[in-house]
Enzyme design. Structure first.
Site, PDB file in Angstrom:
ATOM      1  N   SER A  83       5.781 -12.139  -4.297  1.00  0.00           N
ATOM      2  CA  SER A  83       4.771 -12.207  -5.355  1.00  0.00           C
ATOM      3  C   SER A  83       4.980 -11.058  -6.325  1.00  0.00           C
ATOM      4  O   SER A  83       5.717 -10.107  -6.053  1.00  0.00           O
ATOM      5  CB  SER A  83       3.365 -12.146  -4.753  1.00  0.00           C
ATOM      6  N   ARG A  84       4.320 -11.174  -7.444  1.00  0.00           N
ATOM      7  CA  ARG A  84       4.240 -10.034  -8.351  1.00  0.00           C
ATOM      8  C   ARG A  84       3.139  -9.099  -7.851  1.00  0.00           C
ATOM      9  O   ARG A  84       2.380  -9.437  -6.953  1.00  0.00           O
ATOM     10  CB  ARG A  84       3.961 -10.510  -9.769  1.00  0.00           C
TER      11      ARG A  84
ATOM     12  N   SER B  53      -2.430 -15.499   3.292  1.00  0.00           N
ATOM     13  CA  SER B  53      -1.527 -15.504   2.142  1.00  0.00           C
ATOM     14  C   SER B  53      -0.073 -15.343   2.588  1.00  0.00           C
ATOM     15  O   SER B  53       0.808 -16.130   2.215  1.00  0.00           O
ATOM     16  CB  SER B  53      -1.909 -14.373   1.186  1.00  0.00           C
TER      17      SER B  53
ATOM     18  N   GLY C  39       0.782  -1.224   0.000  1.00  0.00           N
ATOM     19  CA  GLY C  39       0.000   0.000   0.000  1.00  0.00           C
ATOM     20  C   GLY C  39       0.814   1.274   0.000  1.00  0.00           C
ATOM     21  O   GLY C  39       0.251   2.370   0.103  1.00  0.00           O
TER      22      GLY C  39
ATOM     23  N   THR D 112       7.857  -6.892  -5.346  1.00  0.00           N
ATOM     24  CA  THR D 112       9.292  -7.142  -5.216  1.00  0.00           C
ATOM     25  C   THR D 112       9.806  -8.007  -6.359  1.00  0.00           C
ATOM     26  O   THR D 112      10.890  -7.763  -6.904  1.00  0.00           O
ATOM     27  CB  THR D 112       9.594  -7.806  -3.861  1.00  0.00           C
TER      28      THR D 112
ATOM     29  N   ASP E 116      -7.926  -6.333  -0.979  1.00  0.00           N
ATOM     30  CA  ASP E 116      -7.471  -7.415  -0.108  1.00  0.00           C
ATOM     31  C   ASP E 116      -8.356  -7.416   1.128  1.00  0.00           C
ATOM     32  O   ASP E 116      -8.950  -6.403   1.482  1.00  0.00           O
ATOM     33  CB  ASP E 116      -6.021  -7.189   0.357  1.00  0.00           C
TER      34      ASP E 116
END
Length: 505
Positions: free
Chosen positions: A205-206, A275, A179, A214, A267
């Site tokens: 993750s993408r 997750s 965020g 990252t 989310d």
């Protein structure tokens, strides 16, 4: 007894449906008529010992598809891997066992461990449609997932994948809940922690709703699609890695849920925690630092929300055997100068290389986080984690470790520059009082990030700066003129993107 021919020849549609298996048939196809298939019907396609459940799209006009042929999307084709001339059978699949559990959750019921297990099994077996998955994600949004349910979902997601075993070696990890545009601390933190001799196999993750994840940023500089054997080799050689988790099957159901969350653009705390922590447990980590940026336009907007998230994280961490440290950070404005994969990579390298003009806020945040991780380790705690982190960065050892990790992952590349640039300037004079994280991120995404690795924004002013009329605020980078103009039009129409408190006499 009359046998019905429910087989069709297979062709490759050459259509990317983003991991969703899709089958294309003509409406006058004999299988469509015999089986009563209609658009969006879920169909089980079987070829020998391979099968896939796909969503039907119906061709009502045109002759590109022969009557006796079904065309498969790229995802469905890769699962079945047919040979020329193959014919597959098409049938109605058995109803997913977990649909009743999803329906119960939609109506507000609390789910048990076996119900989450059934949902995750059906997710991985592709038995749930995107509508089913969207219903499940929406039903769990907000505060609709209790802490016991979050623990159960986390366990289901971890159990459905692979868990890496590092023996008795202590494994460290970190994660940011996101965020905050430009907050690309992970490559710096991993380099410092690995340079200190601690093991940190970082999988990322993408981007889901941001201009860069990252993995997107790291991929600009080195390969990130590592398999488990390569990841282990890199970590054993260099103490750390920065890899994309999608190739590793560590929590594979999460990747499917992320595909649905991305277009929904939200989310939930419960699914975020499940997750993150399912993947941390799956990678073998035991000591984990979680960064929670808090600000009015960040993902976590208030101290109260941050406390609730911290409570949920710690409860789930305790339940699955993780030692967590929660770090609340300033989320009021973007970090660094670059927003977008290549632009953020340039900032990361500037900090690691100790460049004179490196963004100080990114450096300070990375040192805070690396120091907090080092404080979790008995062998580095006594020396003072942040001071040790600063020494590793300032001495060049962190940069050397980062380059060694890149080489071990397949080789280092310098980030490039986008083809087209446009500067957005201020229409008012005064003090730059605030920048809207969400609108800044939206502008970078409209410019093409993260899909276009070189696209995004470069910030040219910081909160607190004195601004004159016509002063450049940020520069848009894009790979096409259309995306450049799209992003610039949006930015210039958003009066709240940069808040300037005008001078008063």
């Amino acid at each position: 007894m009359i046998e019905i021919d429910n087989t069709l020849s297979l062709s490759r549609a050459g259509i990317d449906t983003y991991r969703q298996p899709v089958v294309f048939m003509r409406e006058d196809c004999h299988v469509c008529r015999a089986e009563g298939f209609a658009a969006l019907t879920r169909i089980e396609v079987t070829l020998g010992d391979r099968s896939v459940i796909a969503t039907l799209n119906v061709l009502t006009e045109g002759d590109w598809l022969p009557e006796d042929t079904a065309a498969l999307s790229e995802e469905a084709w890769s699962v079945l891997n047919p040979e020329p001339g193959d014919r597959a059978s098409f049938t109605h699949p058995e109803p997913p066992a977990s649909v009743s559990a999803i329906r119960a959750k939609v109506y507000g019921d609390a789910l048990e461990q076996d119900q989450f297990d059934a949902i995750i099994r059906d997710v991985l077996d592709r038995r749930l449609s995107d509508l089913d998955l969207a219903a499940f994600i929406t039903a769990c949004a907000g505060d609709r997932l209790s802490i016991p349910e979050t623990i159960a979902l986390t366990r289901s997601m971890q159990a459905a994948g692979t868990t890496l075993d590092w023996g008795s070696t202590a494994i460290y990890d970190k994660h940011c809940v996101g965020g905050l545009p430009g907050n690309r601390t992970t490559p710096i933190v991993v380099s410092i922690v690995a340079a200190a001799g601690l093991m940190i196999p970082k999988t990322s993750s993408r981007a889901i709703t941001s201009p860069a994840g990252t993995a997107d940023t790291m991929e600009v500089m080195a390969p990130v699609s590592l398999d488990a054997a390569t990841l282990r080799r890199v970590v054993e050689a260099e103490c750390g890695c920065i890899a994309w988790g999608g190739n590793l099957a560590l929590s594979p159901a999460d990747d499917v849920l992320i595909r649905i969350e991305r277009p929904l653009d939200f989310d939930s705390d419960g699914q975020l925690v499940a997750s993150v922590l399912s993947k941390k447990a799956a990678v073998g980590a035991k000591r984990v630092l979680i960064d929670v940026p808090v600000g009015p336009t960040a993902k976590v907007r208030s101290a109260e929300t941050a406390r609730a998230l911290e409570q949920r994280l710690c409860a789930v961490g305790d339940a699955i055997g993780l030692t967590l440290s929660i770090h609340q950070s300033d989320g009021t404005a973007p970090v660094g100068r670059g927003i977008g994969p290549a632009l953020e990579a340039q900032d990361v390298l500037a900090v690691l290389r100790r460049d004179e003009g490196a963004p100080a806020d990114l450096r300070d945040r990375a040192l805070d986080l690396a120091g907090a991780l080092l404080d979790l380790a008995p062998e580095t705690r006594e020396a003072g984690g942040r001071a040790a982190a600063a020494r590793l960065l300032d001495s060049g050892r962190a940069e050397a470790k980062f380059m060694a990790i890149c080489e071990a992952q397949g080789g280092f590349s310098e980030p490039g520059e986008a083809r087209y640039h446009a500067v957005v300037t201020s229409r008012a004079a005064g003090r730059l009082a605030a920048m809207d994280n969400r609108r800044i991120a939206r502008t970078a995404k409209l410019a093409g990030a993260p899909r276009q690795k070189l696209a995004g924004l470069r910030l040219l002013a910081r909160v607190g700066d004195r601004i004159d009329i016509g002063r450049p605020l940020f520069e848009i980078h894009a790979e096409t003129l259309g995306e450049l103009e799209y992003a610039r039009s949006y930015a210039e129409a958003q009066c709240g993107l940069c808040t300037i408190e005008e001078d008063r006499e």
